[in-house]
Design a protein around this motif. Structure first.
Motif, short mmCIF file in Angstrom:
data_model
loop_
_atom_site.label_atom_id
_atom_site.label_comp_id
_atom_site.label_asym_id
_atom_site.label_seq_id
_atom_site.Cartn_x
_atom_site.Cartn_y
_atom_site.Cartn_z
N CYS A 40 0.42 -1.00 -0.32
CA CYS A 40 -0.44 0.56 -0.35
C CYS A 40 0.93 1.18 0.62
N VAL A 41 1.81 1.58 0.49
CA VAL A 41 2.26 2.37 0.89
C VAL A 41 3.54 2.82 -0.71
N THR A 42 4.74 1.50 -1.52
CA THR A 42 5.00 1.64 -2.56
C THR A 42 3.56 1.90 -3.70
N THR A 43 2.21 1.77 -3.93
CA THR A 43 1.11 1.96 -4.91
C THR A 43 0.83 3.22 -4.90
N GLY A 44 0.73 3.47 -3.30
CA GLY A 44 0.18 4.79 -3.08
C GLY A 44 0.95 5.85 -3.21
N VAL A 45 1.94 6.42 -2.73
CA VAL A 45 3.40 7.24 -2.79
C VAL A 45 3.62 7.71 -4.23
N PRO A 54 5.16 21.28 -7.32
CA PRO A 54 4.43 21.25 -6.34
C PRO A 54 3.67 22.41 -6.67
N GLY A 55 2.38 22.93 -5.92
CA GLY A 55 1.75 23.67 -6.49
C GLY A 55 0.47 22.84 -6.88
N SER A 56 0.48 21.82 -7.21
CA SER A 56 -0.55 21.01 -8.01
C SER A 56 -2.07 20.98 -6.92
N THR A 57 -2.70 21.08 -7.55
CA THR A 57 -4.21 20.60 -6.82
C THR A 57 -4.62 18.96 -7.16
N VAL A 58 -4.93 18.69 -5.79
CA VAL A 58 -5.16 16.03 -6.28
C VAL A 58 -6.18 16.42 -5.72
N ALA A 59 -6.75 15.43 -5.95
CA ALA A 59 -8.12 15.22 -5.46
C ALA A 59 -7.76 13.70 -5.48
N VAL A 60 -8.46 13.13 -3.89
CA VAL A 60 -8.28 11.22 -3.85
C VAL A 60 -9.11 10.74 -3.82
N GLN A 92 -0.20 10.95 1.70
CA GLN A 92 0.58 11.39 2.09
C GLN A 92 1.53 11.50 0.74
N GLY A 93 1.84 11.04 -0.58
CA GLY A 93 2.12 11.04 -1.68
C GLY A 93 2.72 12.81 -2.38
N ALA A 94 0.77 13.15 -1.76
CA ALA A 94 0.83 14.31 -2.14
C ALA A 94 1.43 15.64 -1.65
N ALA A 95 1.17 15.02 -0.19
CA ALA A 95 2.30 15.90 0.66
C ALA A 95 3.49 16.40 0.37
N LEU A 96 3.89 14.94 0.04
CA LEU A 96 5.91 15.07 0.13
C LEU A 96 5.68 16.05 -1.59
N MET A 97 4.57 15.72 -2.55
CA MET A 97 5.18 16.86 -3.62
C MET A 97 4.81 18.38 -3.44
N ASN A 98 4.41 18.57 -2.33
CA ASN A 98 4.03 19.76 -1.54
C ASN A 98 2.62 20.31 -2.81
N ALA A 99 1.71 19.47 -3.07
CA ALA A 99 0.65 20.02 -3.53
C ALA A 99 -0.49 21.01 -2.96
N ALA A 100 -0.79 22.24 -3.71
CA ALA A 100 -1.21 22.99 -2.70
C ALA A 100 -2.34 22.74 -2.02
N ARG A 101 -3.05 21.70 -2.91
CA ARG A 101 -4.40 21.36 -2.29
C ARG A 101 -4.77 19.75 -2.80
N GLY A 127 11.66 9.89 8.36
CA GLY A 127 10.32 10.60 9.29
C GLY A 127 9.62 11.69 8.53
N ARG A 128 10.16 11.51 6.86
CA ARG A 128 9.26 11.89 6.10
C ARG A 128 7.66 11.56 5.89
N LEU A 129 8.16 10.62 5.99
CA LEU A 129 6.96 9.18 5.82
C LEU A 129 6.10 8.26 6.48
N ASP A 130 4.73 8.54 7.19
CA ASP A 130 4.28 7.86 8.39
C ASP A 130 3.20 6.51 7.92
N VAL A 131 4.58 5.65 7.98
CA VAL A 131 3.91 4.32 8.15
C VAL A 131 2.87 3.52 9.28
N ASP A 132 4.15 3.77 10.19
CA ASP A 132 3.38 3.05 11.70
C ASP A 132 2.48 3.69 11.71
#
Length: 368
Positions: A170-175, A186-192, A204-213, A331-336
């Motif tokens: 799930c982590v590898t597939t999603g992120v 960065p700055g993209s808008t993303v709907a999940v 989490q992947g969108a947050a890592l890419m600094n999506a604006a929304r 610490g940049r990816l919360d798996v736990d």
């Protein structure tokens, strides 16, 4: 030579698993024996249980897992007994056309051999002498398993078995679906669309890419609130409002990128319809084998939208594992935080009942 393993065997769709003691052959050349440490409760297995996905039955299911190498077969040098490993459900051959083109997640040989090992045979046999295939050549709903050495990606001791198991799917597939999407920036808008285990990692992947929304869409308020903890900036309950209209309003005309993580005709169409001009819809979730989505073809052309299929994060599983492990350890990816429920092997059907009810995060089967 043979040994035994205790496993949950699915003999027929829409029936409970049976916990059976199976005979297990020693590893053939290029194979290893792994003692399973943790196995994730993923919807892909649930599709098989419901008869929505074509898979030979009986089988040992489970494709999201991690464990420790117990022994190795002839010719194996990449791993050794004692190595703690993430397990990949695509054991790429390295020689087919897809592998040579850098698309080892789409390995042709792996697909052609399916639930059997690379020599076309099985390693497990039940008390009636019936050969039992293993999902993804793994079948992690078992205490021990035989798999190709290519499935094993060694990890350091500070990566827990539970975290390693989730990185296996799930982590590898999603992120991976987000960070490897072409042209995302960065700055993209993303709907999940869909906030289960994979959907949370798309967030989490969108947050890592600094999506604006980052707009999380689901039909459960508790799952939407949980998604905020992983980076969602906005939430939409598709049971209460028109999800497409809501996304278009929040983004001022449509999202730059949308991700269908649930996998259904409705969610795929919604993902496409929620895009703005030039937007990209990425289909991550697996729908039923006979499903198709009604797409507005005029809008697809006039708005220059794109639809991409994404399997296992777009790229090589092992390269993705390396990235995910590094992000997790830094610490940049919360798996736990994804792990919300733990079960014993005997509780596998209860675990999937919880998944079907829409419980938060990921459930994990833990082994001694």
């Amino acid at each position: 030579m043979t040994s035994t393993t205790r496993a949950a065997v699915l003999y027929r769709a829409n029936e409970p698993h049976r916990i059976r003691e199976l005979q297990m052959e020693d590893p053939h050349p290029g194979e290893v024996v792994v003692r399973v440490g943790a196995a994730g409760i993923c919807a892909s297995d649930h599709h098989v249980m419901q008869g929505m996905t074509a898979l030979p039955l009986p089988s040992v299911l489970g494709h999201e897992g991690a464990g420790t190498v117990e022994s190795v077969g002839p010719g194996v040098t990449a791993v050794q007994p004692g190595d703690r490993c993430i397990l990949s459900f695509v054991s790429n051959c390295g020689h087919c056309s897809s592998c040579r083109r850098g698309r080892s997640n789409l390995c042709d040989t792996n697909a052609a051999t399916g639930t059997r090992q690379y020599d076309g045979t099985t390693r497990l046999t039940d008390a009636e002498g019936l050969g039992i295939p293993q999902m993804g050549k793994l079948g992690v709903f078992a205490e021990r398993l035989v798999c190709p050495t290519q499935a094993c990606y060694p990890v350091p001791d500070d990566v827990s078995m539970e975290a390693a198991a989730l990185i296996g799917c799930c982590v590898t597939t999603g992120v991976g679906a987000v960070v490897n999407t072409p042209e995302i920036q960065p700055g993209s808008t993303v709907a999940v669309f869909g906030c289960g285990g994979v959907g949370l990692n798309v967030v989490q992947g969108a947050a890592l890419m600094n999506a604006a929304r980052i707009i999380a869409v689901d039909i459960h308020d508790h799952k939407l609130e949980f998604a905020r903890g992983f980076g969602a900036t906005d939430t939409v309950n598709a049971r209460d409002v028109d999800a497409v209209k809501a996304v278009r309003e929040l983004t001022g005309g449509g999202a730059d990128f949308s991700y269908d993580v649930f996998g259904s005709p409705e969610t795929t169409r919604n993902a496409v319809d929620s895009l703005g001009k030039g937007g990209t819809a990425v289909v991550v979730g697996l729908a039923g084998v006979e499903d198709s989505a009604p797409i507005n073809l005029v809008d697809l052309v006039r708005a220059q939208k794109r639809i991409l299929g994404c399997y296992y994060g777009f790229v090589s599983p092992h390269e993705s594992f390396r990235t995910m492990v590094d992000l997790y350890r830094s610490g940049r990816l919360d798996v736990d935080g994804l792990v919300q429920r733990r079960y014993r092997l005997e509780q596998i059907d209860a675990a999937y009942a919880d998944l079907a009810r829409g419980e938060n995060g990921r459930g994990v089967i833990v082994f001694d």
